[in-house]
Design a protein around this motif. Structure first.
Motif, PDB file in Angstrom:
ATOM      1  N   LEU A  86       0.826  -1.207   0.000  1.00 42.22           N
ATOM      2  CA  LEU A  86       0.000   0.000   0.000  1.00 42.22           C
ATOM      3  C   LEU A  86       0.859   1.254   0.000  1.00 42.22           C
ATOM      4  O   LEU A  86       0.512   2.256  -0.630  1.00 42.22           O
ATOM      5  CB  LEU A  86      -0.931  -0.009   1.213  1.00 42.22           C
ATOM      6  CG  LEU A  86      -1.983  -1.121   1.246  1.00 42.22           C
ATOM      7  CD1 LEU A  86      -2.803  -1.043   2.526  1.00 42.22           C
ATOM      8  CD2 LEU A  86      -2.895  -1.040   0.036  1.00 42.22           C
ATOM      9  N   SER A  87       1.975   1.214   0.712  1.00 40.13           N
ATOM     10  CA  SER A  87       2.879   2.365   0.722  1.00 40.13           C
ATOM     11  C   SER A  87       3.424   2.637  -0.673  1.00 40.13           C
ATOM     12  O   SER A  87       3.546   3.793  -1.101  1.00 40.13           O
ATOM     13  CB  SER A  87       4.033   2.109   1.701  1.00 40.13           C
ATOM     14  OG  SER A  87       4.936   3.188   1.711  1.00 40.13           O
ATOM     15  N   PRO A 101     -10.050  -0.628  17.733  1.00 38.55           N
ATOM     16  CA  PRO A 101     -10.776  -1.145  18.902  1.00 38.55           C
ATOM     17  C   PRO A 101     -12.194  -0.605  18.986  1.00 38.55           C
ATOM     18  O   PRO A 101     -12.432   0.595  18.885  1.00 38.55           O
ATOM     19  CB  PRO A 101      -9.921  -0.664  20.084  1.00 38.55           C
ATOM     20  CG  PRO A 101      -8.552  -0.482  19.521  1.00 38.55           C
ATOM     21  CD  PRO A 101      -8.758  -0.031  18.107  1.00 38.55           C
ATOM     22  N   GLY A 102     -13.148  -1.545  19.127  1.00 40.17           N
ATOM     23  CA  GLY A 102     -14.545  -1.167  19.260  1.00 40.17           C
ATOM     24  C   GLY A 102     -15.247  -0.833  17.972  1.00 40.17           C
ATOM     25  O   GLY A 102     -16.403  -0.411  17.986  1.00 40.17           O
ATOM     26  N   ARG A 103     -14.573  -1.007  16.833  1.00 41.10           N
ATOM     27  CA  ARG A 103     -15.163  -0.691  15.531  1.00 41.10           C
ATOM     28  C   ARG A 103     -15.064  -1.912  14.629  1.00 41.10           C
ATOM     29  O   ARG A 103     -14.248  -2.806  14.851  1.00 41.10           O
ATOM     30  CB  ARG A 103     -14.439   0.495  14.889  1.00 41.10           C
ATOM     31  CG  ARG A 103     -14.404   1.771  15.733  1.00 41.10           C
ATOM     32  CD  ARG A 103     -15.709   2.523  15.647  1.00 41.10           C
ATOM     33  NE  ARG A 103     -16.047   2.820  14.270  1.00 41.10           N
ATOM     34  CZ  ARG A 103     -15.521   3.835  13.572  1.00 41.10           C
ATOM     35  NH1 ARG A 103     -14.622   4.637  14.140  1.00 41.10           N
ATOM     36  NH2 ARG A 103     -15.902   4.070  12.331  1.00 41.10           N
ATOM     37  N   ASP A 104     -15.864  -1.932  13.574  1.00 41.57           N
ATOM     38  CA  ASP A 104     -15.827  -3.026  12.608  1.00 41.57           C
ATOM     39  C   ASP A 104     -15.067  -2.625  11.356  1.00 41.57           C
ATOM     40  O   ASP A 104     -15.353  -3.093  10.255  1.00 41.57           O
ATOM     41  CB  ASP A 104     -17.245  -3.466  12.246  1.00 41.57           C
ATOM     42  CG  ASP A 104     -18.061  -2.339  11.620  1.00 41.57           C
ATOM     43  OD1 ASP A 104     -17.631  -1.163  11.719  1.00 41.57           O
ATOM     44  OD2 ASP A 104     -19.121  -2.626  11.043  1.00 41.57           O
ATOM     45  N   VAL A 105     -14.082  -1.732  11.510  1.00 43.73           N
ATOM     46  CA  VAL A 105     -13.293  -1.253  10.380  1.00 43.73           C
ATOM     47  C   VAL A 105     -11.810  -1.391  10.703  1.00 43.73           C
ATOM     48  O   VAL A 105     -11.407  -1.509  11.861  1.00 43.73           O
ATOM     49  CB  VAL A 105     -13.621   0.222  10.046  1.00 43.73           C
ATOM     50  CG1 VAL A 105     -15.033   0.365   9.556  1.00 43.73           C
ATOM     51  CG2 VAL A 105     -13.387   1.115  11.258  1.00 43.73           C
ATOM     52  N   VAL A 106     -11.021  -1.387   9.644  1.00 38.64           N
ATOM     53  CA  VAL A 106      -9.563  -1.434   9.749  1.00 38.64           C
ATOM     54  C   VAL A 106      -9.019  -0.040   9.458  1.00 38.64           C
ATOM     55  O   VAL A 106      -9.427   0.597   8.473  1.00 38.64           O
ATOM     56  CB  VAL A 106      -8.971  -2.459   8.769  1.00 38.64           C
ATOM     57  CG1 VAL A 106      -7.449  -2.389   8.771  1.00 38.64           C
ATOM     58  CG2 VAL A 106      -9.430  -3.863   9.128  1.00 38.64           C
ATOM     59  N   GLY A 107      -8.128   0.459  10.306  1.00 35.79           N
ATOM     60  CA  GLY A 107      -7.532   1.775  10.098  1.00 35.79           C
ATOM     61  C   GLY A 107      -6.270   1.686   9.259  1.00 35.79           C
ATOM     62  O   GLY A 107      -5.373   0.890   9.553  1.00 35.79           O
ATOM     63  N   ILE A 108      -6.199   2.477   8.203  1.00 31.53           N
ATOM     64  CA  ILE A 108      -5.012   2.544   7.342  1.00 31.53           C
ATOM     65  C   ILE A 108      -4.520   3.988   7.359  1.00 31.53           C
ATOM     66  O   ILE A 108      -5.173   4.886   6.820  1.00 31.53           O
ATOM     67  CB  ILE A 108      -5.330   2.091   5.909  1.00 31.53           C
ATOM     68  CG1 ILE A 108      -5.881   0.663   5.900  1.00 31.53           C
ATOM     69  CG2 ILE A 108      -4.080   2.177   5.034  1.00 31.53           C
ATOM     70  CD1 ILE A 108      -6.306   0.179   4.534  1.00 31.53           C
ATOM     71  N   GLU A 109      -3.389   4.223   8.009  1.00 29.69           N
ATOM     72  CA  GLU A 109      -2.842   5.566   8.165  1.00 29.69           C
ATOM     73  C   GLU A 109      -1.749   5.807   7.127  1.00 29.69           C
ATOM     74  O   GLU A 109      -0.788   5.032   7.030  1.00 29.69           O
ATOM     75  CB  GLU A 109      -2.270   5.756   9.570  1.00 29.69           C
ATOM     76  CG  GLU A 109      -3.321   5.697  10.666  1.00 29.69           C
ATOM     77  CD  GLU A 109      -2.717   5.769  12.051  1.00 29.69           C
ATOM     78  OE1 GLU A 109      -3.465   6.041  13.009  1.00 29.69           O
ATOM     79  OE2 GLU A 109      -1.497   5.533  12.180  1.00 29.69           O
ATOM     80  N   SER A 140       3.539   6.781  -0.539  1.00 26.08           N
ATOM     81  CA  SER A 140       3.516   7.360   0.802  1.00 26.08           C
ATOM     82  C   SER A 140       4.804   7.032   1.538  1.00 26.08           C
ATOM     83  O   SER A 140       5.373   5.942   1.385  1.00 26.08           O
ATOM     84  CB  SER A 140       2.314   6.819   1.581  1.00 26.08           C
ATOM     85  OG  SER A 140       2.310   7.300   2.895  1.00 26.08           O
ATOM     86  N   GLU A 141       5.259   7.978   2.341  1.00 25.00           N
ATOM     87  CA  GLU A 141       6.462   7.765   3.142  1.00 25.00           C
ATOM     88  C   GLU A 141       6.259   6.685   4.194  1.00 25.00           C
ATOM     89  O   GLU A 141       7.175   5.957   4.540  1.00 25.00           O
ATOM     90  CB  GLU A 141       6.863   9.079   3.813  1.00 25.00           C
ATOM     91  CG  GLU A 141       8.143   9.007   4.629  1.00 25.00           C
ATOM     92  CD  GLU A 141       8.494  10.330   5.265  1.00 25.00           C
ATOM     93  OE1 GLU A 141       9.426  10.363   6.079  1.00 25.00           O
ATOM     94  OE2 GLU A 141       7.836  11.336   4.951  1.00 25.00           O
ATOM     95  N   SER A 142       5.053   6.589   4.703  1.00 25.11           N
ATOM     96  CA  SER A 142       4.781   5.634   5.774  1.00 25.11           C
ATOM     97  C   SER A 142       3.320   5.219   5.718  1.00 25.11           C
ATOM     98  O   SER A 142       2.436   6.048   5.520  1.00 25.11           O
ATOM     99  CB  SER A 142       5.107   6.257   7.144  1.00 25.11           C
ATOM    100  OG  SER A 142       4.657   5.440   8.194  1.00 25.11           O
ATOM    101  N   VAL A 143       3.075   3.916   5.870  1.00 30.20           N
ATOM    102  CA  VAL A 143       1.721   3.373   5.983  1.00 30.20           C
ATOM    103  C   VAL A 143       1.677   2.473   7.208  1.00 30.20           C
ATOM    104  O   VAL A 143       2.510   1.581   7.360  1.00 30.20           O
ATOM    105  CB  VAL A 143       1.310   2.582   4.723  1.00 30.20           C
ATOM    106  CG1 VAL A 143       0.016   1.811   4.975  1.00 30.20           C
ATOM    107  CG2 VAL A 143       1.118   3.513   3.537  1.00 30.20           C
ATOM    108  N   ARG A 144       0.716   2.737   8.079  1.00 29.84           N
ATOM    109  CA  ARG A 144       0.537   1.922   9.282  1.00 29.84           C
ATOM    110  C   ARG A 144      -0.894   1.404   9.306  1.00 29.84           C
ATOM    111  O   ARG A 144      -1.841   2.147   9.042  1.00 29.84           O
ATOM    112  CB  ARG A 144       0.815   2.756  10.541  1.00 29.84           C
ATOM    113  CG  ARG A 144       0.522   2.040  11.846  1.00 29.84           C
ATOM    114  CD  ARG A 144       0.960   2.899  13.023  1.00 29.84           C
ATOM    115  NE  ARG A 144       0.511   2.352  14.288  1.00 29.84           N
ATOM    116  CZ  ARG A 144      -0.586   2.750  14.931  1.00 29.84           C
ATOM    117  NH1 ARG A 144      -1.325   3.724  14.414  1.00 29.84           N
ATOM    118  NH2 ARG A 144      -0.950   2.200  16.057  1.00 29.84           N
TER     119      ARG A 144
END
Length: 766
Positions: free
Chosen positions: A367-368, A383-391, A373-377
């Motif tokens: 994905l990076s 937590p507590g959600r039904d989604v995945v976080g992509i920073e 992108s310089e950084s992908v995390r």
């Protein structure tokens, strides 16, 4: 067929929403009361509606029920179509449906309330429809007109926020920007017109003057002319600049010669000054505490007037790239939401039901590459959600200023005893936490990550809220550089410590201070420092004199262990800038002392901040990690370092200069923040402010401990179990009677025997 639909699902659903909204919009737009409908049915009626019989019946039904608010259905359909084509969430949950219906009812009621007599389309349609007329009449009967207006407008704004899931400032940003641009345009035109009709007084020209004589030549003294030529030489064309403009070296020299020879060569130097946004403190703060005055925010630098914001089109483009790239690896889903922050933007990706989370976490590097992108995390899941976080990192990063964080009302709240400025979260919200509740903190980060700036900013923030009466500092800085700015601040409890051996002495003193505070709290029946200060703060003058006389008597009796406090005590924050250096010099003693303080010092108001460059296993041991749950990690060298400090990976993917992960007590996943920036000039201004009010008043016993006299106990020897050595005035050992009874039946007693049998250090056994 299902696979085909899943592949083109976004386009199909988007086209369906667009078609439905256009159909309803055309039907409402071309509505005519004489068209066939439930109110007018006949064989001779002709259909003029653009959408035929279905359109005429639908438009009449919608207008009769909702009035003009039926157009909200068209806007809602267009919104859903737009979100679908952009790859955003299009799930129509039951909650979202309820918000939409309530918003429809509220708008109809507002139309029925403010325009009750208005009838449209040949007096056949009420402005708010049947629903609006009935609801408005009921509310007016119960609350009168003004009360009903307040209720309906409040509900309309709240439902708008619930339905769009966006704050009001974002919803009104476009209208406000339009009016602001219109106002600036009008001002610009007014200024132009004013200048157009403003005439300068004309001066008569001398006879025979040619057209080139329009320039006014003023004779200058020879000295001024020479200085001007020297000034022009400073602004010669330089080789790299003109080469970039496509000129060769000969043209450069020619331009320089012309600039020197020409007496009237114009030279314009533009000095651009960055506009600043004035930050003001809204909370009411008691600035004077006894003889001390707290600093004001104007000592800090204002942030720029314009903030660096992420372009919405750029976010939508990256959201589409994310969905497409993940689909190439068999990971299907949609981007539900995007939250831009100062340094990163977090995309909430909702995967399909048959997708394994582990497949997403393995794709960070792919994905990076796709996003450039310089950084992908990846946070899988949030937590507590039904989604995945992509920073993903932003192309332009925004600097977070300390003044912005300190201006937040949360920082000055009564519940914040020792506020720590973390900066801004990944979504841009200000974050301030209380060190009192953590109750200790570990900070790690490599060179250039922003660790030292964060520690300095945290101390500076504490100095804005506390005077030396309520906060004392112990600064341990083996590098002798990072904390040097605080050398003369009156909050210091002892001089800044730069030698590891003296740092161990300071930690031993802190344990003795902790014991004395616990004795004091026990004597007055208090469970914490706040409760103790409240109790002793109410003591009468007679009681204070009694306690003071008792202390003097015990001092003469050499019973140091019986001493206690009977006046309010300040918080003590011990800051260690390079904890790894202390562990390298005297690991056994430092670990024992830090663990004991971390286990027990919270209630008595003593807190630790341990900063280190490399969180190695021999520095962050298991005992230290267990007792210090509050942790902050800036960018570290490897995934192993991240797991040591945070018990989770991700810190190795952070950006430099202030990007951090914060693990709070009781939180399973680290949270991303961007730390505040503070300049040396700002720190110097704050230190000068405090330095003008007084010099540090060091604690007597602490100074004796550092100088080696012990401050009432010997610091020369340390037992293996954490006890102190013999010597000084502390002749009585609490285990003396126990050991004496145990060895009374032995024929021989030696120091080594006591050391082995009772697990003592040699000085104590001797």
């Amino acid at each position: 067929m299902s696979g085909f639909f899943q592949k083109f699902r976004r386009d199909i659903v988007g086209i369906a929403w667009l078609a439905a909204s256009l159909f309803i919009g055309l039907a409402l737009f071309s509505f005519t009361p004489t068209d066939p409908s439930f109110n007018s049915i006949g064989s001779k009626l002709q259909v003029r509606n653009y959408c035929g019989y279905i359109g005429s019946f639908s438009a009449d039904l919608l207008f009769q029920i909702w009035g003009l608010s039926a157009w909200i259905l068209v806007l809602s359909g267009l919104r859903m179509a737009t979100r679908t084509f952009r790859g955003q969430s299009v799930s129509w949950s039951g909650t979202r449906t309820v918000w939409a219906l309530l918003l429809l009812v509220t708008v109809s009621s507002l139309l029925g309330l403010h325009f009750p007599q208005t009838r449209l389309y040949a007096n056949t349609i009420a402005s708010g429809g049947i629903v609006g007329a009935v609801a408005a009449q009921g509310l007016v009967t119960a609350f009168n007109f003004l009360g009903a207006s307040i209720i309906l407008w409040s509900f309309a704004l709240m439902l708008l926020v619930f339905y769009t899931e966006r704050p009001l400032k974002d919803l009104f940003k476009a209208p406000l920007s339009f009016f602001s641009g219109l106002r600036q345009s009008l001002f610009a035109k007014t200024d132009f017109v004013r200048k157009l009709f403003t005439f300068e007084p004309m001066k008569p020209m001398p006879a025979g003057a040619s057209a080139r004589a329009l320039e006014v030549v003023v004779a200058k003294p020879a000295k001024e002319e020479k200085e001007e030529k020297e000034e022009k030489k400073k602004f010669k064309f330089t080789l790299p600049l003109t080469k970039a403009a496509g000129k060769d070296e000969s043209e450069i020299e020619e331009a320089n010669d012309e600039a020197e020879e020409s007496e009237s060569a114009p030279m314009t130097v533009n000095v651009t000054q960055v506009a600043r946004r004035k930050v003001k403190l809204m909370a009411k703060v008691e600035r004077r505490i006894e003889n001390w005055k707290l600093p004001e925010l104007n000592l800090l630098e204002d942030p720029p007037a314009t903030r660096v914001r992420v372009d919405e089109r750029e976010m939508n483009r990256k959201a589409g790239i994310l969905v497409d790239k993940l689909s190439q690896f068999g990971v299907r889903g949609d981007v539900a939401h995007a939250k831009p922050g100062p340094a990163v933007t977090m995309y909430e990706f909702k995967p399909a039901a048959d997708v394994k989370i582990s497949k997403i976490t393995e794709l960070a590097d792919d994905l990076s590459l796709a996003l450039s992108s310089e950084s992908v995390r990846i946070i899988a899941p949030i937590p507590g959600r039904d989604v995945v976080g992509i920073e993903t990192s932003n192309s332009q990063r925004e600097t977070v200023y300390l003044k912005d964080i300190l201006a937040n009302d949360v920082f000055w709240g009564e519940q914040m005893k020792l506020p720590m400025c973390l900066g801004r979260q990944a979504d841009g919200e200000t974050k301030v936490v209380d060190l009192r509740k953590m109750p200790h903190l570990m900070v790690a980060g490599t060179t250039g990550s922003g660790k030292s700036v964060f520690v300095v900013a945290a101390i500076t923030g504490l100095l804005f809220k506390h005077s030396p009466k309520s906060l004392r500092l112990v600064l341990i800085d083996p590098k002798q550089v990072d904390l040097a700015a605080f050398n003369q601040v009156p909050h210091l409890l002892m001089p800044p410590i730069r030698e590891p051996k003296k740092a161990v002495s300071a930690l031993k003193w802190a344990i003795k201070e902790m014991d004395k505070r616990y004795r004091s709290m026990s004597k007055f029946g208090a469970r914490g420092l706040e409760g103790f200060n409240e109790i002793v703060g109410k003591l009468s003058e007679e009681k204070l004199k009694e306690h003071e006389a008792l202390m003097q008597e015990w001092e003469l009796d050499a019973r140091k262990l019986e001493q206690y406090y009977f006046t309010p005590q300040p918080y003590i924050v011990i800051v260690v800038e390079e904890f790894g250096d202390l562990m390298a010099v005297d690991k056994a003693n430092v670990e024992n002392l830090v663990v004991r303080l971390a286990q027990m010092a919270r209630a008595c108001g003593i807190h630790l901040i341990l900063a280190m460059q490399s969180p190695r296993k021999d520095v962050v041991t298991g005992l230290i990690k267990t007792n210090i749950p509050g942790r902050i990690s800036f960018k570290v060298a490897s995934k192993m370092d991240s797991r040591i400090i945070l018990d989770d990976s991700g810190a190795e993917r952070l950006l430099p200069n202030g990007d951090l992960l914060f693990l709070a007590p009781g939180v399973s996943k680290p949270q991303r923040h961007h730390a505040p920036w503070v300049t040396e000039g700002e720190i110097s201004a704050v230190m000068s402010f405090w330095g003008d009010q007084g010099e540090p008043q060091y604690d007597t016993l602490a100074m004796r401990a550092l100088e080696g006299s012990g401050g009432g106990f010997d610091l020369s020897g340390e037992a293996e179990d954490g006890g102190f050595g013999e010597g000084g005035e502390e002749d009585h050992d609490e285990r003396y009677d126990e050991i004496l009874a145990a060895v009374s039946g032995l024929k021989e007693v030696s120091a080594s025997l006591l050391q082995r049998k009772f697990k003592l250090g040699y000085p104590r056994a001797a």
